[in-house]
Design a protein around this motif. Structure first.
Motif, short mmCIF file in Angstrom:
data_model
loop_
_atom_site.label_atom_id
_atom_site.label_comp_id
_atom_site.label_asym_id
_atom_site.label_seq_id
_atom_site.Cartn_x
_atom_site.Cartn_y
_atom_site.Cartn_z
N GLU A 157 0.94 -1.16 -0.05
CA GLU A 157 -0.02 0.02 0.03
C GLU A 157 0.89 1.30 0.13
N THR A 203 2.25 1.63 -3.38
CA THR A 203 1.22 2.19 -4.22
C THR A 203 0.89 3.75 -4.09
N SER A 204 0.88 3.90 -2.85
CA SER A 204 0.46 5.32 -2.46
C SER A 204 1.50 6.25 -2.87
N SER A 240 3.71 5.88 -5.43
CA SER A 240 3.57 6.03 -6.97
C SER A 240 2.56 6.70 -7.21
N ASP A 241 1.23 6.51 -6.62
CA ASP A 241 0.22 7.64 -6.76
C ASP A 241 0.46 8.93 -6.53
N ALA A 259 2.41 10.49 -9.16
CA ALA A 259 1.92 10.56 -10.53
C ALA A 259 1.13 11.87 -10.26
N VAL A 260 0.46 12.02 -9.08
CA VAL A 260 -0.44 13.50 -8.70
C VAL A 260 0.68 14.73 -9.13
#
Length: 177
Positions: A101, A104-105, A107-108, A111-112
């Motif tokens: 998690e 993933t967070s 990477s997110d 991306a943001v």
């Protein structure tokens, strides 16, 4: 498990422990009559030991009770060990999920950040900008994306990948190829 091997050891251990419980401490002052048979003229009575000898059936029954207790103890230990193993596996799974998690967070979040940087570059784009100015904007966006990736604890390869993505998208927005 082979209980035929374990149970005799349990029985012997139990009997040895019972024998140890009846020991008495040494006297504080040595007895000068110790070793003199006349000093023991009075009959010695043991109050802790049974006055009767166990019959063969009673000994067999006692042995079976001890074996049953040992088997129950063994089964209890095995259950506790299995539960502990299951708990460790669950803790490992939970740790991997949490790590996944976080990755993933992260990477997110990158991306943001890149989306925001590219949107800002699109807003400052002007048809009168020189290629040199556009390249400066691309370099600034790349540096900002790489810093964001470093701040989120990404590996050096992930930092470079974030910079590459930001640069590629900014060049596209600014019309540079």
């Amino acid at each position: 498990m082979n209980t035929k091997l374990i149970l005799p050891f349990v029985l012997i251990s139990t009997l040895a422990l019972a024998a140890c419980e009846n020991s008495s401490d040494a006297p504080e002052t040595p007895d000068p009559d110790a070793g003199n048979p006349e000093a023991f003229a009075e009959p010695f009575e043991e109050t802790d030991t049974p006055s009767e000898t166990m019959s063969a059936e009673e000994m067999q029954q006692r042995r079976e009770e001890i074996e049953e207790d040992a088997q129950q103890t063994f089964e209890s230990i095995m259950e506790e060990t299995e539960e502990t193993g299951d708990n460790l596996v669950q803790m490992g799974d939970d740790a991997m999920s949490a790590l996944s998690e976080q990755m993933t967070s992260a990477s997110d979040a990158i991306a943001v950040q890149i989306d925001g940087l590219v949107a800002n570059a699109a807003e400052v784009r002007d048809d009168n900008m020189t290629d040199e100015q556009k390249l400066q904007v691309v370099a600034n966006v790349r540096n900002a994306a790489e810093e964001a990736a470093r701040a989120l604890g990404q590996s050096p390869q992930e930092v470079i990948a974030a910079g590459d993505t930001a640069e590629e998208r900014t060049r596209e927005v600014l019309g540079l190829e």
